[in-house]
Structures are given as C-alpha cells and as structure tokens.
Write an enzyme that holds these catalytic residues in place. Structure first.
Site, mmCIF file in Angstrom:
data_model
loop_
_atom_site.group_PDB
_atom_site.id
_atom_site.type_symbol
_atom_site.label_atom_id
_atom_site.label_comp_id
_atom_site.label_asym_id
_atom_site.label_seq_id
_atom_site.Cartn_x
_atom_site.Cartn_y
_atom_site.Cartn_z
ATOM 1 N N ASP A 171 23.849 48.347 42.740
ATOM 2 C CA ASP A 171 25.099 47.885 42.150
ATOM 3 C C ASP A 171 25.985 47.228 43.205
ATOM 4 O OD1 ASP A 171 26.370 49.927 43.576
ATOM 5 O OD2 ASP A 171 26.322 51.298 41.880
ATOM 6 N N MET A 193 38.787 53.505 44.596
ATOM 7 C CA MET A 193 39.019 52.278 43.824
ATOM 8 C C MET A 193 40.500 52.119 43.464
ATOM 9 S SD MET A 193 35.588 52.571 41.439
ATOM 10 C CE MET A 193 35.489 54.376 41.429
ATOM 11 N N LYS A 219 28.074 45.456 38.312
ATOM 12 C CA LYS A 219 28.964 45.133 37.207
ATOM 13 C C LYS A 219 30.238 44.560 37.797
ATOM 14 C CE LYS A 219 28.412 49.352 35.513
ATOM 15 N NZ LYS A 219 27.185 49.719 36.218
#
Lengths: 287, 287
Positions: free
Chosen positions: B43, B184, B65
């Site tokens: 990823d 994040m 993604k």
C-alpha cells in the site's frame, strides 16, 4: 574500524526491543546486533530462545528484576552502571528488553542516564507485546469497532488514591468503542475489570487474555468483562500475559478456523521452514 | 512440499507489517516472507526501499489507496479479490502494510474476508509507526511522566457530532500525564490540538511531530500544544507523520546529543555496517 568522531574510542549502547517472544519477530537490525554484541544485558521478559540464539562467545548477563521478597534483584542503578562501564571499556553493549524498549520498558530513563554520562546510544524499536495480539487473530483496531487504542499497565490498584491513571477517562474510551490493552495485568485483573464496570463499561464488553503471545506455549482465553476473571482462573493464565478489552476481541472467533501459525496452531506451512542463511540461531523455538 | 491438511493445494496469505520505513526494522520473518513471496501487495504507506528490496522475480502490485479526486484508487473489494484469487491459484501472497497490520491498518477486516472465503492466512506483526517514535529519542512512556499510551487517528474532525472518538476522555488521559499519539494527523493538527485545549489540556503540554520516522529523510520538530501548528508549518511537515503529545517529549532534548542513528543523525557507527549474509536487499537505505 575507526570513525573521525570524538567518541570513537568508546563503545556504544543499543537499547534493543526483543519483541514478544518468537525469535522470528526480532527485527533484522536486532538480530544483527545480537550476533555482533560483546555483551548482552537481558531482563526477565526476554524470551529464553532469544538469549540462547546469541553466539556462544557472547557474554550474556541476566539483569532481570524479579518481584517478590526472595527474588534476586538487579537494581536499576546496577544496570545503569553496567551499561556505562562496558561502553567505556569499548564494548558494543546490547541492552535487550522484552517487547519494545520505550513502551513501559524504562528505556526513557536509561537513555537519560546514558546521555548524562555522555555514552553514545541508539534505540532499536521492537515488536511490543501489545502488537503481538494481532498474531492471535485479534486486530487492535477495526474500522467498524475500535477507533482508539489505549495501553496501560495493570500493576496498580485502580482504587488507590494516588493512582497515576485516570480510570474514569480510560473507562470512557472503552465505552466509546476503543480497545484497551493492559500489560502485566494478571494479578490485578479483578480490580481493574471491576473498576471499569463501576465506571459504566458494560459487563458484556468482550475481553481476552493472551499468555506468552507468539511463544510456542501461547494460550488465549476469551470472555467478557464479567467473565474474564473466571476464564483466567479456568485456563490458569500466568504472567507474562496481556489483557485485551473491546469489541475487536470477537474477530478472533470469526477468523480462528483459517488462522495458521507454526507452533501455536499445529499447522506447519512450508514458508515457515525457509531458513535465513547467515542468521546465527536460525529460528530457534519458532517451529 | 506437501502437508496432509486439506488446504495443501491452496496458497496462503500473510498479512505482514512492513514497519515504519527503515528496512532494517522489518522482522526476520517479514524479511524471509518478502524474499519468498510469489506476489507482494503493498500500500501507499509501505516504504519504497522495502518494496525495492524484494527479489527481482517477485510480482509486486501497488494497491495503495490514494486520497483525492484524481488519485488512482484500488478499492478494498479489489484488494480482497486479489488476495483470494492469488491464494486460490496456489501462490504465497504477502499483503504488506506500513507499520503493523492491525493498528489502523484494516488487517482485521482483511482477515475476516479471508476466513469467510476459507483462505489460510497468518498475521505477522510489524513495528508500528507508533513505536518508531522511540528511535527518535522520545520514549512512549516514562516512569516519572507517562502512565498510559493512547493511539488514535487524526483523520476526523473532533467537533463532528458523529466522531467515533471520545475527545473528553482522550483529553483527560493527557491531562493525567498520559502520552497521546495521533497517526495520520498532519492536516487536522489545528483541530485536535484546539479540541484538547478546549477540554482543559494545558497549552504548555509538550508536543512533537515526526515525519517519516526511521526513513533517511526523517524530520522531527518539537513544541507545545500551543505552538506545534506553527512548528509544523515552519518545518513543512507532510504526511506520513506522527504527532506525540505529553510530558515524554522533552526527553528527546535531554538525550539528543548522544543519540546516534545512521542516516538521520549523520553518524555512521561501525555496527550499522555489518551485513546480514543471505538477506536479499541487505540494508537498502538504512545507511
């Protein structure tokens, strides 16, 4: 080899996470440092298989701090002194700690001591026992369930006036759907499960205990906040064990049939047998 | 090799933590599986150096993604389909995830999908980016300071009615001296620092942001809850980055002078150059 920096005549201390137990869960860097160390200082939470995987010529010193009136005890002052003395003698010192060195591992205190004595050091993270839970089929977070992860130790009486933990706040994170992981919380399990229930956490909230996660002798029991003490006693769970509380726990039940792991599930899969050439000790205890 | 179990004709999926960035912080098991995989699904949080360290013959598929209207997006359904199809074709599938696969990594959802399709799988924990903070000189807990560690993601607006996080409880754990790590959380830093202050957390509470922890390009800035937004902007911190809030942060200042790490501190130490024979990829990017 020499370097042009002014501490080249000194050794260095590596604070290295030994991971949760399976020697295969050492990092590549930890493996290399263990194979290279002049002296290895290990504590009581370091899995024996990892200490045994060190080259025969490596000096290994047990600095485990064992609880209880009769336990031999290496004081923190003694550990600090050993690290400094050996580094000053030019040794590569690996201070091996179960799990990760800075998650309830006193790594922070040890780095402060080393810096104060002007000893070069480095922190090499390890797989915290918290993360080992994932290998048992219980994800630590889940998009549908857990949005936060809180980690505490279970050493203290939650009802003690001077408890450093805010159990009201911890209970609220669990009630909001967060995952709570309690390290070193076997003995006080009745205390903190009661504390959570008294603070409004539902007795039906899923709970699990994992003893020796990723070791060959791993044992996992599941239940609820209301039943986990009984489950602990039924399975004879003993330290080192981890408690997991939250809606992520039942995922294990959903996936257990297809979860495989050498050693714990009785399923040998070919990939587990692939040796890593050049790594002393291979994968002792892993299969 | 064959086994006598009834899925011997199928492959297997390994959900593998890639760690925070430094290929040396892969686990020994992850390293071996990457070197052995038929196909690697990675990823956008998987460090390029780790993907590049796979053998040339290995098929690697970017299933990152990417956010934004123009970003190519591999849906979770597509990732699930790929894992199942390739395992059914007999392949050893390594599903590589940045950090640890079950800490905000959707590993739990993927194991459920695999179990539902009766695909053998295994979870291999990795060094969560949370733990990488320790390597920067900030211990995650400290006997004198932090008694709890709470991890959340910073994707959400804390003031949203339907926020899954109980920010009152999170603020209380910080006010009680616990460490808060926000993953994040670059973009929403102003939102959640304000949310904490509005809930009574002192503006002087120490805070840090670490961009690309353990990568060669690591950047760390420190400040307080009141100044960290300005510090972020001054240093140009961009994702992937971690925010750490709590009294453990200043430990970095105390120890920085003696903290060494190849790549980030400009100090090459002999032990970092010891190769691990037989490990494909050696230590790319590590030194």
């Amino acid at each position: 080899m020499t370097t042009d920096n002014d501490v080249a005549d000194r050794g260095k201390v590596y604070l290295v996470g030994a991971g949760p137990g399976d020697p295969d869960l050492l990092t590549v860097k930890a493996r290399r440092l263990i194979d290279r160390a002049d002296v290895l200082l290990y504590d009581s939470l370091t899995p024996p298989a990892i200490v045994e995987s060190a080259p025969a010529a490596t000096e290994t010193i047990d600095v485990g701090k064992k609880p209880g009136p009769d336990g031999e005890r290496t004081t923190q002052a003694e550990i600090n002194r050993l690290m400094v003395d050996r580094a000053c003698a030019g040794d590569v010192v690996v201070r091996l700690k179960g799990g990760d060195p800075t998650v309830f591992g006193r790594g922070g205190e040890e780095t402060e001591h080393l810096a104060d004595r002007e000893i070069p050091f480095e922190v090499v993270p390890g797989i915290s026992s918290v993360l080992s839970v994932g290998a048992t089929g219980i994800p630590l977070t889940h998009r549908e369930h857990a949005s936060s992860l809180t980690v505490v130790t279970g050493h203290e009486d939650p009802e003690k006036e001077e408890s450093a933990l805010d159990w009201d706040a911890i209970a609220d994170t669990v009630a909001a759907g967060g995952t709570l992981v309690v390290l070193m919380g076997v003995r006080r399990l009745p205390d903190y499960t009661a504390a959570l229930r008294e603070r409004g956490v539902d007795a039906d909230t899923p709970a699990a205990m994992v003893e020796k996660a990723t070791w060959d002798e791993e044992t996992t029991v599941t239940g609820t906040l209301g039943t986990i003490v009984e489950a602990r006693d039924g399975a004879g769970i003993e330290p080192p064990a981890i408690t997991v509380i939250g809606d992520v726990v039942p995922v294990r039940g959903e996936v257990a049939a297809w979860l495989q792991r050498a050693g714990t599930d009785g399923v040998a899969f070919e990939s587990d047998a692939i040796p890593v050439p050049g790594l002393a000790g291979g994968a002792p205890g892993g299969d």
